[in-house]
Design an enzyme around this catalytic site. Sequence first.
Site, PDB file in Angstrom:
ATOM      1  N   GLU A 109       0.791  -1.107  -0.172  1.00  0.00           N
ATOM      2  CA  GLU A 109       0.092   0.018  -0.150  1.00  0.00           C
ATOM      3  C   GLU A 109       0.802   1.132  -0.037  1.00  0.00           C
ATOM      4  O   GLU A 109       2.129   1.123   0.339  1.00  0.00           O
ATOM      5  CB  GLU A 109      -1.018  -0.003   1.363  1.00  0.00           C
ATOM      6  CG  GLU A 109      -1.974  -1.101   1.404  1.00  0.00           C
ATOM      7  CD  GLU A 109      -2.544  -0.905   2.689  1.00  0.00           C
ATOM      8  OE1 GLU A 109      -2.378  -0.057   3.587  1.00  0.00           O
ATOM      9  OE2 GLU A 109      -2.949  -1.974   3.080  1.00  0.00           O
ATOM     10  N   LYS A 111       2.302   4.718   1.568  1.00  0.00           N
ATOM     11  CA  LYS A 111       2.625   5.250   3.049  1.00  0.00           C
ATOM     12  C   LYS A 111       2.098   6.469   2.781  1.00  0.00           C
ATOM     13  O   LYS A 111       2.852   7.350   2.450  1.00  0.00           O
ATOM     14  CB  LYS A 111       3.885   4.941   3.413  1.00  0.00           C
ATOM     15  CG  LYS A 111       3.967   5.469   4.959  1.00  0.00           C
ATOM     16  CD  LYS A 111       5.390   4.764   5.401  1.00  0.00           C
ATOM     17  CE  LYS A 111       5.578   5.308   6.851  1.00  0.00           C
ATOM     18  NZ  LYS A 111       5.346   6.620   7.134  1.00  0.00           N
ATOM     19  N   ASP A 113       1.705  10.285   3.808  1.00  0.00           N
ATOM     20  CA  ASP A 113       2.101  11.055   4.872  1.00  0.00           C
ATOM     21  C   ASP A 113       1.256  12.347   5.485  1.00  0.00           C
ATOM     22  O   ASP A 113       0.874  13.194   5.301  1.00  0.00           O
ATOM     23  CB  ASP A 113       3.198  12.065   4.017  1.00  0.00           C
ATOM     24  CG  ASP A 113       4.298  12.454   4.987  1.00  0.00           C
ATOM     25  OD1 ASP A 113       4.315  12.160   6.059  1.00  0.00           O
ATOM     26  OD2 ASP A 113       5.312  13.074   4.369  1.00  0.00           O
ATOM     27  N   TYR A 219      -6.968   2.228   6.039  1.00  0.00           N
ATOM     28  CA  TYR A 219      -6.326   1.134   5.899  1.00  0.00           C
ATOM     29  C   TYR A 219      -6.098  -0.009   6.734  1.00  0.00           C
ATOM     30  O   TYR A 219      -5.334  -0.945   6.736  1.00  0.00           O
ATOM     31  CB  TYR A 219      -4.667   1.544   5.415  1.00  0.00           C
ATOM     32  CG  TYR A 219      -4.149   2.655   6.391  1.00  0.00           C
ATOM     33  CD1 TYR A 219      -3.740   2.243   7.756  1.00  0.00           C
ATOM     34  CD2 TYR A 219      -3.925   3.746   6.197  1.00  0.00           C
ATOM     35  CE1 TYR A 219      -3.304   2.880   8.699  1.00  0.00           C
ATOM     36  CE2 TYR A 219      -3.018   4.603   7.122  1.00  0.00           C
ATOM     37  CZ  TYR A 219      -3.016   4.230   8.139  1.00  0.00           C
ATOM     38  OH  TYR A 219      -2.504   5.004   9.247  1.00  0.00           O
ATOM     39  N   LYS A 307      10.597   3.249   3.486  1.00  0.00           N
ATOM     40  CA  LYS A 307      10.693   4.561   3.289  1.00  0.00           C
ATOM     41  C   LYS A 307      11.630   5.135   1.904  1.00  0.00           C
ATOM     42  O   LYS A 307      12.545   4.761   1.676  1.00  0.00           O
ATOM     43  CB  LYS A 307      11.276   5.498   4.501  1.00  0.00           C
ATOM     44  CG  LYS A 307      10.603   5.336   5.744  1.00  0.00           C
ATOM     45  CD  LYS A 307       9.149   5.950   5.691  1.00  0.00           C
ATOM     46  CE  LYS A 307       9.701   7.326   6.185  1.00  0.00           C
ATOM     47  NZ  LYS A 307       9.814   7.518   7.753  1.00  0.00           N
ATOM     48  N   CYS A 401      31.426  37.097  22.478  1.00  0.00           N
ATOM     49  CA  CYS A 401      31.246  35.904  22.657  1.00  0.00           C
ATOM     50  C   CYS A 401      29.658  35.657  23.142  1.00  0.00           C
ATOM     51  O   CYS A 401      29.368  36.300  24.144  1.00  0.00           O
ATOM     52  CB  CYS A 401      32.385  35.287  23.552  1.00  0.00           C
ATOM     53  SG  CYS A 401      32.029  33.626  24.082  1.00  0.00           S
ATOM     54  N   CYS A 404      30.645  34.248  27.301  1.00  0.00           N
ATOM     55  CA  CYS A 404      31.336  34.986  28.258  1.00  0.00           C
ATOM     56  C   CYS A 404      31.385  36.542  27.953  1.00  0.00           C
ATOM     57  O   CYS A 404      32.183  37.281  28.348  1.00  0.00           O
ATOM     58  CB  CYS A 404      32.738  34.358  28.414  1.00  0.00           C
ATOM     59  SG  CYS A 404      33.906  34.589  26.970  1.00  0.00           S
ATOM     60  N   CYS A 419      36.591  33.560  19.968  1.00  0.00           N
ATOM     61  CA  CYS A 419      36.444  34.102  21.440  1.00  0.00           C
ATOM     62  C   CYS A 419      37.863  33.874  21.845  1.00  0.00           C
ATOM     63  O   CYS A 419      38.504  32.843  22.129  1.00  0.00           O
ATOM     64  CB  CYS A 419      35.437  33.220  22.215  1.00  0.00           C
ATOM     65  SG  CYS A 419      35.681  33.520  23.851  1.00  0.00           S
ATOM     66  N   CYS A 424      36.914  30.600  28.739  1.00  0.00           N
ATOM     67  CA  CYS A 424      35.351  30.812  28.456  1.00  0.00           C
ATOM     68  C   CYS A 424      34.619  29.438  28.445  1.00  0.00           C
ATOM     69  O   CYS A 424      35.152  28.319  28.161  1.00  0.00           O
ATOM     70  CB  CYS A 424      35.165  31.285  26.958  1.00  0.00           C
ATOM     71  SG  CYS A 424      33.460  31.115  26.161  1.00  0.00           S
TER      72      CYS A 424
HETATM   73  S1  IVH Z   1      -0.734   0.433   8.869  1.00  0.00           S
HETATM   74  C1  IVH Z   1      -0.736  -1.989  12.635  1.00  0.00           C
HETATM   75  N1  IVH Z   1      -0.909   1.332   6.354  1.00  0.00           N
HETATM   76  O1  IVH Z   1       2.638   5.122   8.712  1.00  0.00           O
HETATM   77  C2  IVH Z   1      -0.745  -1.234  11.347  1.00  0.00           C
HETATM   78  N2  IVH Z   1       0.080   2.827   8.298  1.00  0.00           N
HETATM   79  O2  IVH Z   1       4.793   3.799  11.368  1.00  0.00           O
HETATM   80  C3  IVH Z   1      -0.239   0.032  11.426  1.00  0.00           C
HETATM   81  N3  IVH Z   1       0.833   5.097   7.456  1.00  0.00           N
HETATM   82  O3  IVH Z   1       1.516   5.034  11.927  1.00  0.00           O
HETATM   83  C4  IVH Z   1      -0.255   1.012  10.251  1.00  0.00           C
HETATM   84  N4  IVH Z   1      -0.093   4.853   5.300  1.00  0.00           N
HETATM   85  O4  IVH Z   1       0.341   6.573  10.559  1.00  0.00           O
HETATM   86  C5  IVH Z   1      -0.404   1.723   7.591  1.00  0.00           C
HETATM   87  N5  IVH Z   1      -1.130   2.235   4.257  1.00  0.00           N
HETATM   88  C6  IVH Z   1      -0.818   2.520   5.588  1.00  0.00           C
HETATM   89  C7  IVH Z   1      -0.116   3.723   6.140  1.00  0.00           C
HETATM   90  C8  IVH Z   1       0.181   3.897   7.265  1.00  0.00           C
HETATM   91  C9  IVH Z   1       0.536   5.735   6.307  1.00  0.00           C
HETATM   92  C10 IVH Z   1       1.167   5.569   8.695  1.00  0.00           C
HETATM   93  C11 IVH Z   1       0.646   5.404   9.917  1.00  0.00           C
HETATM   94  C12 IVH Z   1       1.721   4.587  10.850  1.00  0.00           C
HETATM   95  C13 IVH Z   1       2.806   5.032  10.214  1.00  0.00           C
HETATM   96  C14 IVH Z   1       3.733   3.603  10.271  1.00  0.00           C
END
Ligand code: IVH
Length: 666
Positions: A109, A111, A113, A219, A307, A401, A404, A419, A424
């Site tokens: 999936e 992630k 932000d 999610y 990441k 400085c 001091c 300095c 100091c």
């Molecule tokens: S699953 C136990 N899925 O990323 C399952 N997290 O540290 C927990 N996040 O705290 C999260 N997109 O805030 C999951 N598709 C996604 C996500 C997602 C963003 C965030 C969430 C979580 C952090 C991961």
Amino acid sequence: MNIQERIKELVDILNKANYEYYELDNPTLTDQEFDKYLRELETLEKEYPEYKLPDSPTERVGGEVIDKFSKITHSIPMLSLPDVFNEQEIIDFDNRIRKEGFNPEYVCELKIDGLSGSFHYHDSILISGATRGNGRVGEDITHNVKTIKSLPLKLHKDIKDIEVRGEIYLGKKTLEELNKKRKEQNLPLLQNCRNAAAGSIRQLDSKIAAERNLDCWIYHLPNPEDFGIKTHKEALDFMASLGLKVNPANRLVKDIKGILEFIEEYAAKRKALSYDIDGVVIKVNDLATQKRLGFTAKHPRWAIAYKFPAEEVLTKLTDIIFTVGRTGKITPNAVLEPVILMGSTIRRATLHNEDYVLEKGLKIGDIVSIRKAGDVIPEVVEAKIERRTGNEIDFKMIDTCPICNTKLIKKDEQVDYYCPNNMCPARNIEKLIHFCSRKAMDIEGLGEKVVEDFFNMHFINDIPDIYDLGKYQKDLMELEGYGKKSIDNFLQAIENSKNNSLERLLFGIGIENIGEKTALILAKKYSTLDNLMLVDLEELQKQKDIGPIIAKSLRDYFDNEDNIKVINKLKEIGVNMTYLGAAEKYNENITNKKFVITGSISAMSRDEIEKIIDNYGGHASSSVTKSTDVVIVGDKPGSKYDKAVELKKEIWNEEKLMEILNSLDI
Ligand code: IVH
């Protein structure tokens, strides 16, 4: 149709329109029609409040103001995921699961932000929303959550009780529009989607949250067994069928190859998405397997967050402060609004000197881009001139400085200010940190933070006090964060440091211009500190490898009474002042460096290589860490090689290794 029925009809029309607009991205009503129905509903609800429905879209406009956030305890903790940064770590994750006897499929999936939220529905009606908080207890944000138009106020199916979790976020366009308005109103601009979302959800007045147009992707279903659901993919589909907004960019994959393809695809699509993502989440699909893999204290063991490599991030330069180094050198430092870059939070960045700041044209209050140069050092790249509001403050170099107050001096047209006050206090902290550091007296456990603490608490004021720390053993033990074991360890390390060879002491006492290499040359040449102290300037200057600058620094140092007092005290304490010849041989590529060897080198055995490193005063160790200097990579290297690349370590292949070894006199 009576009034009550009309109200119900209007609610249904408007909620359906909302769903089609915000979730399906397929509007069926025009804006005018929507507004007309909404106004009719508002009028009726005002006149007949007893008929108002809990899922009425009028709830969305906000208006509820709370005076503080109450707490909500999560029935199942809201855990975060372990971050991984490269392919090898994804392979390690998969291997670990396979080693436990599973043959997993994964769901990938995006992630998102933003910030995670938990949402409860009772009798299909949205009744509460909470932040993650510390994972166990979060804050009640129900009033703001109801303003999120993509979160249905009523589920599309009859469900008694359900909790769902997801990410609350703010779209890129929304942020742009919001900032445009804020600029007109002379308000500080919101820096990025994540911060803006976090700030919006923590508003006490839900009208403000409503104006921010928050959004949400769902999610996670914490109680899938309540609905007879067996896989994560099914859970996603089930939640979508309830009218919840599930991100369509999710994919069931069979293996690492599938994971990597998904990552590659979305790394390329990332910029074109209408919301920010910072990686890809990889979850084991089968819920029974998830259950058996379980959790660590902090994370589920069945999911990871990959990441994307950080590009540059933007943050605000809130101030420029000045620090005083051990030689008295003044350094301007950027104070930044905390921002996460490659997994660590950046709060400060060095700005080196006045010229550097002026060249970059930085002003306090600027939005700046930050990049991590090399391994760990964050760097301010540039100010975003287009984001200026006119309220930024010009940078001005200080002339006294900051600690001091002594008037600063410049040395021989150099760019740096100093300095000149030997006593100091700021210089003393840096001096102490340097004395204890790995390349100097190597006192493990007395790192920067500890030395700073002890200095501030007056346990150590000057170098010799370090050897008196044992006196305060009881007081130290009462300090928060210092256990008996760590105190015993550093006291032992302090004791051991008394036996260091002279070059470490010479480097450690912080004589200007004496680096570790020069310290070793001097220690070898003069054998004892007493000998060195007696050599006059002329003779010193004549020595090869020394030269007039070093000679003058040495003389200045030994002609200063305060310094002689320190040396005499150290002598009394029993600190060794003789060259012990520990590093028999010196080579600038090896001496005092930390090496890790991975893979096989055809020309010689690992033992032989390690022996040579040892003879030349280098150290061979087994794992690649921040303090590793060089990684020697042979044939079929292991994951240490990936780690070395990730940490941007110097890498020697066999050819390079042999070139250096051949130049040694072994
Ligand atoms: S699953 C136990 N899925 O990323 C399952 N997290 O540290 C927990 N996040 O705290 C999260 N997109 O805030 C999951 N598709 C996604 C996500 C997602 C963003 C965030 C969430 C979580 C952090 C991961």
